[in-house]
Design a protein around this motif. Structure first.
Motif, PDB file in Angstrom:
ATOM      1  N   ASN A   2      -8.245   4.232  -1.885  1.00 52.11           N
ATOM      2  CA  ASN A   2      -8.907   5.495  -2.238  1.00 52.11           C
ATOM      3  C   ASN A   2      -8.752   5.908  -3.708  1.00 52.11           C
ATOM      4  O   ASN A   2      -8.878   7.076  -4.028  1.00 52.11           O
ATOM      5  CB  ASN A   2      -8.375   6.651  -1.383  1.00 52.11           C
ATOM      6  CG  ASN A   2      -9.013   6.668  -0.025  1.00 52.11           C
ATOM      7  OD1 ASN A   2      -9.662   5.684   0.347  1.00 52.11           O
ATOM      8  ND2 ASN A   2      -8.846   7.746   0.705  1.00 52.11           N
TER       9      ASN A   2
ATOM     10  N   VAL B 127      -7.480   8.204   6.963  1.00 52.67           N
ATOM     11  CA  VAL B 127      -6.406   7.228   6.798  1.00 52.67           C
ATOM     12  C   VAL B 127      -5.106   7.850   7.286  1.00 52.67           C
ATOM     13  O   VAL B 127      -4.774   8.969   6.934  1.00 52.67           O
ATOM     14  CB  VAL B 127      -6.265   6.817   5.313  1.00 52.67           C
ATOM     15  CG1 VAL B 127      -5.224   5.715   5.172  1.00 52.67           C
ATOM     16  CG2 VAL B 127      -7.602   6.382   4.752  1.00 52.67           C
TER      17      VAL B 127
ATOM     18  N   ILE C  32       0.860   3.780   7.586  1.00 49.19           N
ATOM     19  CA  ILE C  32       0.943   2.708   6.580  1.00 49.19           C
ATOM     20  C   ILE C  32       2.344   2.686   5.980  1.00 49.19           C
ATOM     21  O   ILE C  32       2.946   1.632   5.814  1.00 49.19           O
ATOM     22  CB  ILE C  32      -0.102   2.911   5.468  1.00 49.19           C
ATOM     23  CG1 ILE C  32      -1.499   3.041   6.069  1.00 49.19           C
ATOM     24  CG2 ILE C  32      -0.049   1.757   4.473  1.00 49.19           C
ATOM     25  CD1 ILE C  32      -2.579   3.348   5.067  1.00 49.19           C
ATOM     26  N   ASP C  33       2.843   3.895   5.673  1.00 48.50           N
ATOM     27  CA  ASP C  33       4.149   3.964   5.016  1.00 48.50           C
ATOM     28  C   ASP C  33       5.234   3.330   5.877  1.00 48.50           C
ATOM     29  O   ASP C  33       6.151   2.687   5.377  1.00 48.50           O
ATOM     30  CB  ASP C  33       4.486   5.435   4.718  1.00 48.50           C
ATOM     31  CG  ASP C  33       5.648   5.560   3.748  1.00 48.50           C
ATOM     32  OD1 ASP C  33       6.115   4.516   3.255  1.00 48.50           O
ATOM     33  OD2 ASP C  33       6.084   6.683   3.483  1.00 48.50           O
TER      34      ASP C  33
ATOM     35  N   TRP D 100      -1.692   7.919   6.636  1.00 50.79           N
ATOM     36  CA  TRP D 100      -0.784   7.469   5.575  1.00 50.79           C
ATOM     37  C   TRP D 100       0.607   7.193   6.111  1.00 50.79           C
ATOM     38  O   TRP D 100       1.261   6.257   5.679  1.00 50.79           O
ATOM     39  CB  TRP D 100      -0.722   8.514   4.464  1.00 50.79           C
ATOM     40  CG  TRP D 100      -2.060   8.790   3.869  1.00 50.79           C
ATOM     41  CD1 TRP D 100      -2.830   9.884   4.083  1.00 50.79           C
ATOM     42  CD2 TRP D 100      -2.808   7.941   2.992  1.00 50.79           C
ATOM     43  NE1 TRP D 100      -4.011   9.779   3.392  1.00 50.79           N
ATOM     44  CE2 TRP D 100      -4.014   8.594   2.711  1.00 50.79           C
ATOM     45  CE3 TRP D 100      -2.573   6.680   2.428  1.00 50.79           C
ATOM     46  CZ2 TRP D 100      -4.991   8.049   1.885  1.00 50.79           C
ATOM     47  CZ3 TRP D 100      -3.522   6.139   1.604  1.00 50.79           C
ATOM     48  CH2 TRP D 100      -4.729   6.815   1.335  1.00 50.79           C
ATOM     49  N   LEU D 101       1.037   8.043   7.060  1.00 53.09           N
ATOM     50  CA  LEU D 101       2.380   7.882   7.607  1.00 53.09           C
ATOM     51  C   LEU D 101       2.513   6.510   8.268  1.00 53.09           C
ATOM     52  O   LEU D 101       3.525   5.820   8.106  1.00 53.09           O
ATOM     53  CB  LEU D 101       2.664   9.003   8.618  1.00 53.09           C
ATOM     54  CG  LEU D 101       4.063   8.975   9.234  1.00 53.09           C
ATOM     55  CD1 LEU D 101       5.103   9.173   8.133  1.00 53.09           C
ATOM     56  CD2 LEU D 101       4.195  10.050  10.300  1.00 53.09           C
TER      57      LEU D 101
ATOM     58  N   ASP E 181       3.805  10.601   1.765  1.00 53.61           N
ATOM     59  CA  ASP E 181       3.387   9.308   2.311  1.00 53.61           C
ATOM     60  C   ASP E 181       2.092   8.849   1.660  1.00 53.61           C
ATOM     61  O   ASP E 181       1.959   7.706   1.238  1.00 53.61           O
ATOM     62  CB  ASP E 181       3.176   9.408   3.823  1.00 53.61           C
ATOM     63  CG  ASP E 181       4.502   9.569   4.539  1.00 53.61           C
ATOM     64  OD1 ASP E 181       5.464   8.879   4.146  1.00 53.61           O
ATOM     65  OD2 ASP E 181       4.577  10.392   5.472  1.00 53.61           O
ATOM     66  N   GLU E 182       1.162   9.808   1.585  1.00 51.95           N
ATOM     67  CA  GLU E 182      -0.138   9.445   1.015  1.00 51.95           C
ATOM     68  C   GLU E 182       0.016   9.015  -0.446  1.00 51.95           C
ATOM     69  O   GLU E 182      -0.497   7.977  -0.870  1.00 51.95           O
ATOM     70  CB  GLU E 182      -1.103  10.630   1.112  1.00 51.95           C
ATOM     71  CG  GLU E 182      -2.436  10.302   0.459  1.00 51.95           C
ATOM     72  CD  GLU E 182      -3.492  11.361   0.668  1.00 51.95           C
ATOM     73  OE1 GLU E 182      -3.252  12.308   1.438  1.00 51.95           O
ATOM     74  OE2 GLU E 182      -4.567  11.229   0.050  1.00 51.95           O
TER      75      GLU E 182
ATOM     76  N   TYR F 245       2.636   7.917  -1.999  1.00 50.85           N
ATOM     77  CA  TYR F 245       3.401   6.688  -2.202  1.00 50.85           C
ATOM     78  C   TYR F 245       2.591   5.459  -1.808  1.00 50.85           C
ATOM     79  O   TYR F 245       2.601   4.442  -2.492  1.00 50.85           O
ATOM     80  CB  TYR F 245       4.721   6.751  -1.433  1.00 50.85           C
ATOM     81  CG  TYR F 245       5.703   5.773  -2.016  1.00 50.85           C
ATOM     82  CD1 TYR F 245       6.248   6.004  -3.274  1.00 50.85           C
ATOM     83  CD2 TYR F 245       6.026   4.594  -1.359  1.00 50.85           C
ATOM     84  CE1 TYR F 245       7.107   5.100  -3.853  1.00 50.85           C
ATOM     85  CE2 TYR F 245       6.892   3.683  -1.935  1.00 50.85           C
ATOM     86  CZ  TYR F 245       7.428   3.937  -3.179  1.00 50.85           C
ATOM     87  OH  TYR F 245       8.253   3.024  -3.768  1.00 50.85           O
ATOM     88  N   VAL F 246       1.853   5.572  -0.721  1.00 51.65           N
ATOM     89  CA  VAL F 246       1.023   4.441  -0.305  1.00 51.65           C
ATOM     90  C   VAL F 246      -0.087   4.213  -1.321  1.00 51.65           C
ATOM     91  O   VAL F 246      -0.363   3.086  -1.728  1.00 51.65           O
ATOM     92  CB  VAL F 246       0.435   4.698   1.100  1.00 51.65           C
ATOM     93  CG1 VAL F 246      -0.599   3.639   1.438  1.00 51.65           C
ATOM     94  CG2 VAL F 246       1.544   4.720   2.136  1.00 51.65           C
TER      95      VAL F 246
END
Lengths: 107, 693
Positions: B686, A6, A11-12, A8-9, B675-676, B678-679
């Motif tokens: 997950n 995934v 998505i953020d 994440w960056l 980021d991880e 917070y998302v």
């Protein structure tokens, strides 16, 4: 713990996530500040505005008792308002983001 | 496993049959059998739950988090069960019965606390965490360091709260049914260990649910019986509370000299006005802060959110918990005032000075009184629910402390997350056993100790150490390992340190002065002239006893001379001198009404003598306890920190140090993982899934 599959960056920084984040932050902080201020009015009123709390309004029932009971009503209302908003709006928004991630549209 | 359960059961049965343990309790001896029958039924139900839960508790996820199979509504009831500890359910009704409005005001903070849990803690924790608070903190920080600090803090908070519950529970059971203190503590400990070790989180959850349902049902029935005669009218009901002579007498007692100028109506009305119990508004606000922020940092409450399958279920569970807890606290208004009106504050305080017996005594009264079958059945029922409450709350706390020990320290730090699933479950069970045995030992050692400050301490440490760390790691990008470690250590040490020098501790000089007043009486006080109001010199003086501090005082009216008060021995001699001729004259009185009056006088004198003797014995015991001491544990003659609740200082300090520590150091991992985190906390991508069954 980190999942390399995934991004994440991505998505953020996605507009959909940013929108969810903005809405949620504004809403949660508003409720939090309101509830804290309303709660502390009770000890402050009981300590410094006793004359007000002593005014009888409904038989022997005085302002102080009604104010204390109103704390319960306010707490329940906040819980109701938040859960309605979260169930209707936030959940749908985050589900949308999850779907995008699962379909590979947000990687 | 079932043979072990059977053995446990037998030893428990033996415990409750061993008769030499019985002493005087609230329950009359001829109704003891009924109390034990009700206790037996409730214990049997919880044991059946444990037996059933034990069959499906094999993996770590099942042990710590009930396999994430608890529904939102179920978890809501379990949270309510965790929260409505004996202290809050017996204690608040008791405070209301003795102090009226202030007691009720006290209960509001306990509900408002859940708004913080609902809005900022429940869902993110469910999305990020696995089994413990340490998991949340370790997510983007150095796992070994944060897990160690988190585990230490969890164990500290749990132990404080646990000790208060154990001591309170032991005293409660002794007062109610007269079982020896040690046996009560061991009984609570053994039962609780059985739930935790065999049934893990699943058994603990279902025991909590059962207990919460019983508690709420019992309270609703009592309130119906109290309120129905007034056609469920609030002013009508409170009007008769205010008009009650017992209530008016209690207000007179609390107000002292100030009551002299008031009419009976004013005295009664005063019961519904603030200021009879909580005298220091700053202390009040400090306590409010600790409650509102501390609840969200209590490890056994945090842990409940790992048992539900989704963030939505976590949300539902807090909403249900708020409904149940709030509804219950509204009921306490009626339980407390009802007990004040029907039983009388005098009688409640005579059984237990803190008022803890208000609820049980009200149940006994409503069922028909001390001598009736129904009254004692209702008392037994409320007592058994109180017992179940203590056992269940202690079980939740032990599970939280054990998970910190086994999951964070042993598996996370010592084994570096490389333990087999079997090893993890064994570690969890062993840790539960260790914590349980510590709880029993501490409970017995702390007999007769002043434990009131421990509850305040538990909440203050949770609010000053756990909450700032959890909150900032979830919501602030720059938060990192150094900040968390610094904030948690300083926050908790400040809270503990301030309580150690606060009025909560025992100060021998004050105890000796109080006891001497009872034993030797008080000298006469000369008349005082009116004094103008005094303004305090600085705000800091409200918090610390510094040199040169002047405390604010309202203007004082002139008071007349007060005569000297006699000591206990003198009082006893006086009363006995009155009693003897009266008693001797009894057989000579022939007139029926005069004889009845004389007999009533004799009974009253005897009661007074018993009261004075009790006060004297207590004063003597107090003197003996502090014999040879002049200072508190910390070497102070009087408190240096003037508030009972340290939150006002320690909570901002905790937050400040997490922030400063994070700003002055850089932690690449903490920023990369933001980021991880917070998302994930917002979307639940997950998150730990429910284990398949």
């Amino acid at each position: 713990m980190s999942d390399p599959n995934v991004n994440w960056l991505a998505i953020d920084s996605n507009p959909k996530f940013q929108a969810l984040h903005r809405k949620k932050t504004f809403f949660l902080w508003g409720l939090m500040v309101f509830s804290t201020v309303y709660y502390f009015l009770l000890p402050i009123g009981a300590a410094y505005y006793q004359d007000l709390f002593k005014i009888k309004v409904w038989g022997v029932v005085n302002v102080g008792i009604l104010f204390a009971l109103s704390e319960f009503v306010v707490a329940w209302t906040i819980a109701y308002v938040y859960s309605r908003k979260a169930n209707k709006e936030f959940d749908a928004m985050s589900q949308d983001i999850i779907n995008d991630v699962n379909n590979g549209r947000m990687k | 496993m079932s043979s072990m359960l059977k053995k446990l059961f037998l030893s428990l049965a033996a415990l409750s049959i061993s008769s030499p343990a019985f002493a005087a309790g609230v329950v009359a001896p001829e109704f003891k059998w009924m109390t034990f029958a009700v206790f037996g039924v409730i214990i049997a139900i919880t044991m059946a739950i444990t037996f059933w839960a034990a069959r499906s508790t094999h993996t770590t996820s099942e042990f710590y988090a009930a396999g994430r199979s608890v529904s939102g509504i179920q978890n809501g009831w379990a949270i309510a069960g965790d929260y409505l500890s004996a202290a809050s359910f017996l204690g608040i009704a008791g405070l209301i019965s003795l102090y009226g409005y202030d007691g009720f005001m006290y209960s509001v903070g306990w509900l408002v606390a859940y708004i913080t849990v609902l809005l900022v803690i429940a869902e993110p924790c469910r999305n990020i965490g696995k089994y413990t608070m340490g998991d949340i903190l370790a997510f983007r920080n150095d796992p070994k360091k944060t897990k160690t600090v988190a585990a230490l803090s969890t164990i500290t908070v749990s132990t404080f709260y646990l000790t208060a519950q154990m001591v309170g529970g032991g005293v409660l059971i002794k007062t109610l049914i007269g079982i020896d203190y040690e046996i009560s503590v061991i009984g609570v400990g053994v039962l609780m260990l059985a739930y935790v070790v065999f049934g893990g989180m699943k058994a603990t959850t279902w025991v909590q649910i059962t207990k919460a349902v019983l508690l709420v049902t019992a309270s609703i029935i009592l309130v119906m019986m109290v309120w129905a005669p007034y056609g469920f009218s609030l002013p009508g009901y409170l009007g008769s509370v205010v008009a009650d002579p017992d209530v008016q007498k209690q207000v007179t007692k609390l107000l002292g000299d100030k009551a002299a100028m008031m009419t009976p109506e004013e005295l009664g009305q005063r019961f519904l006005e603030p200021g009879l119990f909580l005298k220091n508004p700053i202390d009040q606000i400090s306590l409010g802060l600790a409650l509102v922020l501390g609840t969200a940092g209590m490890p056994h409450i945090l842990m409940r959110f790992f048992t539900v399958p989704t963030a939505q279920a976590a949300r539902t569970s807090v909403i249900w918990a708020m409904g149940i807890i709030g509804g219950f606290y509204v009921l306490t208004l009626f339980l407390g005032t009802g007990a004040a009106m029907l039983v009388g504050p005098d009688k409640i305080a005579a059984v237990d000075a803190g008022g803890n017996m208000a609820g049980p005594l009200l149940a006994q009264y409503l069922g028909g009184g001390e001598q009736s079958m129904m009254g004692n059945f209702m008392l037994a029922f409320v007592a058994a629910v109180a017992f179940a409450t203590i056992v269940a709350v202690v079980a939740g706390l032990v599970l939280a402390a054990a998970s910190a020990m086994a999951h964070d320290i042993y598996v996370g730090v010592i084994r570096g997350d490389h333990a087999t699933p079997t090893e993890q479950v064994v570690a969890a069970r062993v840790a539960s056993g260790i914590v349980g045995i510590i709880a029993i030992t501490v409970g017995i050692l702390a007999q007769g100790q002043n434990v009131a400050h421990l509850v305040a301490l538990a909440f203050a440490v949770a609010a000053s150490s756990n909450l700032p760390a959890v909150f900032l790691t979830l919501y602030w990008k720059k938060c990192n390992t150094t900040g968390i470690i610094l904030g948690m250590i300083v926050g908790s040490l400040t809270a503990i340190g301030l309580v150690m020098i606060s009025p909560n501790m025992t100060y021998p000089k004050a105890v000796i002065a109080g006891a001497n007043k009872v034993l030797n009486g008080e000298p006469a006080v000369p008349a005082k002239e009116a004094a103008p109001a005094v303004e305090r010199s600085a705000f800091i003086c409200e918090l610390f006893a510094l040199d040169g501090c002047v405390l604010a005082k309202p203007a004082q009216a002139a008071t007349p001379e007060k005569p000297a008060k006699p000591g206990a021995a003198e009082k006893l001699a006086g009363l006995t001198a009155k009693l003897q001729p009266l008693e001797a004259s009894l057989p000579t009185i022939t007139d029926v009404t005069a004889k009845a009056a004389a007999e009533a006088d004799v009974a009253k004198l005897k009661k007074d003598i018993a009261g004075v003797e009790k006060a004297k014995a207590k004063a003597e015991a107090d003197l003996k306890k502090v014999e040879g001491q002049t200072t508190s544990m910390m070497g102070l003659e009087k408190p240096f920190f003037l508030l009972k609740n340290p939150g006002l200082i320690s909570i901002p300090l905790g937050f400040l140090l997490v922030i400063l520590g994070s700003l002055f150091t850089r932690d690449k991992r903490a920023e990369e993982m933001w980021d991880e985190l917070y998302v994930r906390q917002n979307t639940g991508i997950n998150a730990e899934a429910a284990s398949a069954h």
